[in-house]
Design an enzyme around this catalytic site. Sequence first.
Site, mmCIF file in Angstrom:
data_model
loop_
_atom_site.group_PDB
_atom_site.id
_atom_site.type_symbol
_atom_site.label_atom_id
_atom_site.label_comp_id
_atom_site.label_asym_id
_atom_site.label_seq_id
_atom_site.Cartn_x
_atom_site.Cartn_y
_atom_site.Cartn_z
ATOM 1 N N ASP A 104 -46.124 62.758 -101.466
ATOM 2 C CA ASP A 104 -46.645 61.552 -102.089
ATOM 3 C C ASP A 104 -47.976 61.254 -101.390
ATOM 4 O O ASP A 104 -48.359 61.897 -100.407
ATOM 5 C CB ASP A 104 -45.645 60.398 -101.956
HETATM 6 C C1 GLC Z 1 -48.205 56.558 -105.250
HETATM 7 C C2 GLC Z 1 -46.763 56.678 -105.685
HETATM 8 C C3 GLC Z 1 -46.468 57.923 -106.456
HETATM 9 C C4 GLC Z 1 -47.696 58.292 -107.263
HETATM 10 C C5 GLC Z 1 -48.771 58.713 -106.277
HETATM 11 C C6 GLC Z 1 -50.077 59.094 -106.978
HETATM 12 O O1 GLC Z 1 -48.275 56.011 -103.963
HETATM 13 O O2 GLC Z 1 -45.749 56.547 -104.698
HETATM 14 O O3 GLC Z 1 -45.318 57.664 -107.266
HETATM 15 O O4 GLC Z 1 -47.387 59.335 -108.149
HETATM 16 O O5 GLC Z 1 -49.011 57.725 -105.295
HETATM 17 O O6 GLC Z 1 -50.643 57.956 -107.553
#
Ligand code: GLC
Length: 755
Positions: free
Chosen positions: A285
């Site tokens: 993430d």
């Molecule tokens: C965010 C979220 C994730 C998302 C990623 C990209 O913090 O936790 O679900 O896909 O970053 O935006």
Amino acid sequence: MKLKFSLLTALSAALLAAGCSTSPRSSQYDPETEKKIENLLGQMTLEEKIGQTNQLSCYFVPEEMAQVLRSGAVGSVLNALTPEVANQLQRYAVEESRLGIPIIISRDVIHGYKTVFPIPLGQAATFDPELVEQGARAAAVEATAAGIRWTFSPMLDIARDPRWGRIAEGSGEDPYLTTVMGAAMTRGYQGNGIGDPTCMAACAKHFVGYGAAEGGRDYNSTNIPERLLRNVYLPPFEESVRNCGAMTVMTSFNDNDGVPSTANSWLLKQVLRDEWGFDGMVVTDWNSAGELIAHGFAADEADAARLSLTAGVDMDMMSHTYFNHIADLIRDGKVSEKQLDDAVRNILRLKFRLGLFDNPYVDPELSTRVNYCEEHLAAARRCALESAVLLQNENRVLPFDPSKIKRLLVTGPLADAPYEQMGTWTFDGEASHTVTPLAALRETYGDRIQIDYEPVLAYSRDTATPAELAALTARAARADAVLVVVGEEAILSGEAHCLGDLNLQGSQRELMAAARRSGKPVATIIMAGRPLTIAEDLKNTDALLYAFHPGTMGGPALVDLLFGVASPSGKTPVTFPMVVGQIPIHYNHNMTGRPAAGTETLLKDTPVGAGQTSLGCTSFLLDAGFHPLYPFGYGLSYTTFEYDEIALDKQEYAADDTIRVSFRLSNTGDRDATEVAQLYVRDLVGSISRPVKELKAFARIDLKAGESRRVEFELPVGQLAFWGLDMQKRVEPGAFQLWVAGDSNSGEPIPFNVK
Ligand code: GLC
């Protein structure tokens, strides 16, 4: 009313289980692709290999990325905002770098791209996987037309705590419903898979247990033992990855039992790769590799990169730790180039499977043809219609009869709030395309009903003076009926937007009370990203429709329901607590040794000086009892349904049998409608304590007024398997019960045995 019988409808729970395939995963493995991967890998320098593992966000001017793309220092970009930008970035990588390896462009396409569908929690309320798959397909067609070939969806996190803002983004509290909806989204996004230019790689996230954040506070630690992981939190991921071929997986922010998922090799290697045979790509993430330092799990950035790569993470989203440290880690012998090669293989395999080496570019004109097309808008409207849950309908105020309403007063901050209506995780949907309830009312009934509009509150947290509320009451008294639209602004749910108080914000409760004081029929729509604690608000409305942020076409869908063009069919995908103090609360809980009887003496009936005793005490809250406001799977209709003649084909089953449970479902009211029939099972005695109920199948059944139909659920006994005391997954013989009903709190248990 004469009941009519029609042919028996056989529903196979197995096919409903997830719908991807009842056969083992159709492998995407292709020896020709593997040869291409090895050939390319053999030409790559160490820097080019590391570049593939590096994912950057493109919030800035594309030209600023030219150099990193020409040098092969980036493998993927997220947030490229137009097809022209996508093509420009791709040209730098494909035509101006040494090996011309295309990048993969990604985006959070969570519940639609331009055409915005209800938030995933609302989609779950439809209990209609086929429709949810259509929605994901529409999102893939629109997003791939913009050059986006990878979405960070479906979010498969089981959520039992509505304080957690991201409950909006998943399919609720139930593992089976989440499994079915996650499979539908995976299928919808990936379409025909390899070779399909509208295939958008799905991303099963957040792996795993993120929704169990302590206290409902986002990013907080979780403490889920392996057995509970395997019985509750892992099944939706296994289905999406193993049987639906999800091409990617994203690690979750949380540490579980002290181990951050981004560095959890048991999870990323033993479970994902060894047990499930996953050969796709694992991405962190956002900066979750770098956050290993904050977790106190990594000493510094180099350590974070080492731990993540060693655990099995292939691509690093925005921590830059891979890009900055892997070369030195290899030189220092702290990771091997083979580990890096394995990660790069998974990345290249994804790009080959998406056809990016053959077709890296997109036709910029395509978007204008597919965005907001009639087919997508129609699917979004149907999804919004099926996702609305009728929670109350006193005096049958709904549906409104347009011949009897000459003047309708519309009030509330969400009656005409196109941006808020789209809900959380809406990056590309446009408020200008959103049709609100007020706009739909004016469009559809403005020629025969005088529609007065007085929002009183400008947004959900807004407050009103007593004078403003009194004026609303007076104005409502001059109308024939009142429609109140309240709830949550979109920003009040979603990532990092967790709440300690789930009551309606601002003066919304007072606004409902002001409408009630008019003495006129009141219907309320609540648009929200979570179940709110609305027990105190029910007295201020006759009818209540709950619409989990319904998206672009929410207005027309809700107006169709208000005026009876269709009957509500949605069911609650999460339990609605009486008060926030009941949380965590979910239907599929264990019995405990002292289950609440429902007859306990509550605080209000407890005399002063009451004697102290522990005998006969049970598991409940003195001031909030035990039962929720609404259970999982609950929802009313404009008609009534009756379940009877429920019968099993046998009394005892072998482990390889299929349970056939037939029942008669009757529409005993005066309106055509759809019922979501649900099948629950309880394993009475196990090697571990088992939930009091578990959803095992469901089906949407359309019945005309007065119609009755025999229906049959087929449930393979194998679906009763669980991970027991010895950490083996099996069906344990013994006594069971099952229910067929319209929600998790209704129906009578029917016994059966497994030998
Ligand atoms: C965010 C979220 C994730 C998302 C990623 C990209 O913090 O936790 O679900 O896909 O970053 O935006």
